[in-house]
Write a protein that holds these residues in place. Structure first.
Motif, PDB file in Angstrom:
ATOM      1  N   LEU A  85      29.047  42.809  24.262  1.00  0.00           N
ATOM      2  CA  LEU A  85      28.991  44.027  25.073  1.00  0.00           C
ATOM      3  C   LEU A  85      29.862  43.953  26.316  1.00  0.00           C
ATOM      4  O   LEU A  85      30.503  44.934  26.704  1.00  0.00           O
ATOM      5  N   ARG A 112      25.941  50.976  21.168  1.00  0.00           N
ATOM      6  CA  ARG A 112      25.375  51.261  22.494  1.00  0.00           C
ATOM      7  C   ARG A 112      26.163  52.327  23.245  1.00  0.00           C
ATOM      8  O   ARG A 112      25.581  53.139  23.969  1.00  0.00           O
ATOM      9  N   SER A 113      27.491  52.320  23.105  1.00  0.00           N
ATOM     10  CA  SER A 113      28.332  53.159  23.968  1.00  0.00           C
ATOM     11  C   SER A 113      29.305  54.049  23.206  1.00  0.00           C
ATOM     12  O   SER A 113      30.163  54.686  23.816  1.00  0.00           O
ATOM     13  N   ASN A 206      22.689  47.885  14.036  1.00  0.00           N
ATOM     14  CA  ASN A 206      23.844  48.395  14.782  1.00  0.00           C
ATOM     15  C   ASN A 206      24.763  49.223  13.888  1.00  0.00           C
ATOM     16  O   ASN A 206      25.237  50.302  14.267  1.00  0.00           O
ATOM     17  N   THR A 209      23.273  52.624  13.022  1.00  0.00           N
ATOM     18  CA  THR A 209      23.436  53.584  14.122  1.00  0.00           C
ATOM     19  C   THR A 209      24.775  54.301  14.016  1.00  0.00           C
ATOM     20  O   THR A 209      24.858  55.532  14.198  1.00  0.00           O
ATOM     21  N   TYR A 219      22.522  60.636  17.453  1.00  0.00           N
ATOM     22  CA  TYR A 219      22.494  59.266  17.951  1.00  0.00           C
ATOM     23  C   TYR A 219      21.073  58.741  17.925  1.00  0.00           C
ATOM     24  O   TYR A 219      20.167  59.324  18.521  1.00  0.00           O
ATOM     25  N   SER A 221      19.344  55.142  18.830  1.00  0.00           N
ATOM     26  CA  SER A 221      19.584  53.815  19.383  1.00  0.00           C
ATOM     27  C   SER A 221      19.150  52.735  18.399  1.00  0.00           C
ATOM     28  O   SER A 221      18.149  52.900  17.687  1.00  0.00           O
ATOM     29  N   ASP A 223      17.571  50.237  19.050  1.00  0.00           N
ATOM     30  CA  ASP A 223      16.210  49.856  19.439  1.00  0.00           C
ATOM     31  C   ASP A 223      15.149  50.754  18.827  1.00  0.00           C
ATOM     32  O   ASP A 223      13.965  50.377  18.766  1.00  0.00           O
TER      33      ASP A 223
END
Length: 337
Positions: A85, A112-113, A206, A209, A219, A221, A223
């Motif tokens: 990250l 994440r981004s 990941n 996602t 989206y 996450s 998590d």
């Protein structure tokens, strides 16, 4: 004015970076004909200039100064191949701010981004591509965002992690315990010294996602995706599945329902009629269900320097061709917003 040379900077010179460089170098003539311009690597960012590298990497390309890459007006495309990250996300943001297109193989950072990075590309008329972040050489992101763009995708199901598929295949076919097969996978380079990210399902989450964002335009996450790894799968579980003509696989699933998207990663007993049951060893596969095209099945090598480097280079070629034709400022994003 039409550009005769399109320059690329690679961030990282590990397995993926060296594989990408090799693909671009060995297929340079073919790539130039397809792009309509020469595509060359002008710089490779590394942490340690003194470290021994692949002898095929020219040392004069190596630099430890990222600001020099950002400030070089000749560099059109930055390929982030470092992983992790930090500083990967910051480096991609800085590259976009500097007016450079971005390619990445970093599923953790993009999961994440990716949405924020995509919005930045649209604001600045730039391109962000990340085919290599999901299933290596399998062109699944491109299939979803282009060839299947006229379809409503209803379900995505796949084997997204080669390490776990190798372990489950060998446990099943060799009748070997988990610990023994894991050590074998580590000895062969299919599993990391710390395999947690793979065997506990984090890597697959990941990737799921990113598939959800491309396929459904939502989206979720990592998590918030239900996750269960393979460490609890026993030889008895595999025997019981075989008795029912099934195979246990770590399956990532996303389903579009009336009240939203349901998503999970977990070991499942896959019936023989499902093509995912026949995917062996370190191979990856994705089964995409559409309202018009029906079921699309894609399979291939999901990791390795050349399969992953091939996918990175493919993204670079796509962006380079858009630059050469002057269409790079109007390209559609992979992430559906």
């Amino acid at each position: 004015m039409k550009k005769s040379t399109i320059s690329v900077a690679l961030l990282g010179c590990g397995n993926v970076g060296s594989g990408t460089f090799r693909v671009l170098e060995e297929n340079a003539g073919l790539i130039a004909r397809r792009v309509g311009a020469e595509v060359r690597v002008k710089a490779i960012l590394v942490k340690d200039l003194g470290k021994e590298r692949d002898p095929g990497i020219p040392r004069q390309l190596l630099t430890d100064d990222y600001s020099a890459i950002l400030n070089d007006p000749e560099i059109d495309i930055v390929a982030e191949l470092m992983g992790g990250l930090d500083p990967a996300i910051a480096y991609m943001e800085q590259a976009l701010q500097a007016g450079k297109h971005v390619v990445s193989a970093n599923k953790a950072a993009l999961a994440r981004s990716g949405e924020e990075l995509t919005r930045k590309t649209l604001e600045q008329n730039l391109m962000l591509r990340y085919e290599a972040a999901v299933c290596g050489a399998i062109p699944v992101m491109n299939a979803i965002s282009t060839a299947l763009a006229a379809n409503e995708i209803t379900r995505i199901q796949g084997i997204l992690n080669g390490t776990t598929n190798y372990i489950l295949t060998r446990m099943d076919e060799d009748h070997a315990p988990y610990a023994q097969v894991l050590k074998d996978a580590q000895d062969k380079g299919f599993a990391e010294a710390d395999p947690t990210g793979d065997v506990e399902g984090y890597d697959a989450v990941n990737k799921l996602t990113l598939l959800i964002a491309a396929g459904f335009g939502e989206y979720i996450s990592p998590d918030d995706i239900q996750r269960e790894g393979i460490t609890g799968v026993t030889e008895e579980d595999l025997r019981n599945a075989a008795a029912q003509n099934k195979k246990i696989k770590l399956i990532a699933t996303a389903v579009k329902e009336k009240d939203g998207i349901r998503a999970w990663v977990r070991p499942e007993s896959v019936p023989a009629e499902n093509p995912l049951s026949r995917v062996r060893n370190e191979f990856n596969a994705v089964l995409i269900s559409c309202n018009m095209a029906d079921d699309i099945f894609l399979q291939g090598r999901g990791a390795g320097p050349l399969p992953t480097g091939s996918a990175v280079a493919g993204d670079i070629v796509e962006i380079a061709a858009c630059i050469a034709r002057g269409t790079d400022k109007s390209a559609l994003p992979t992430w559906r917003l």
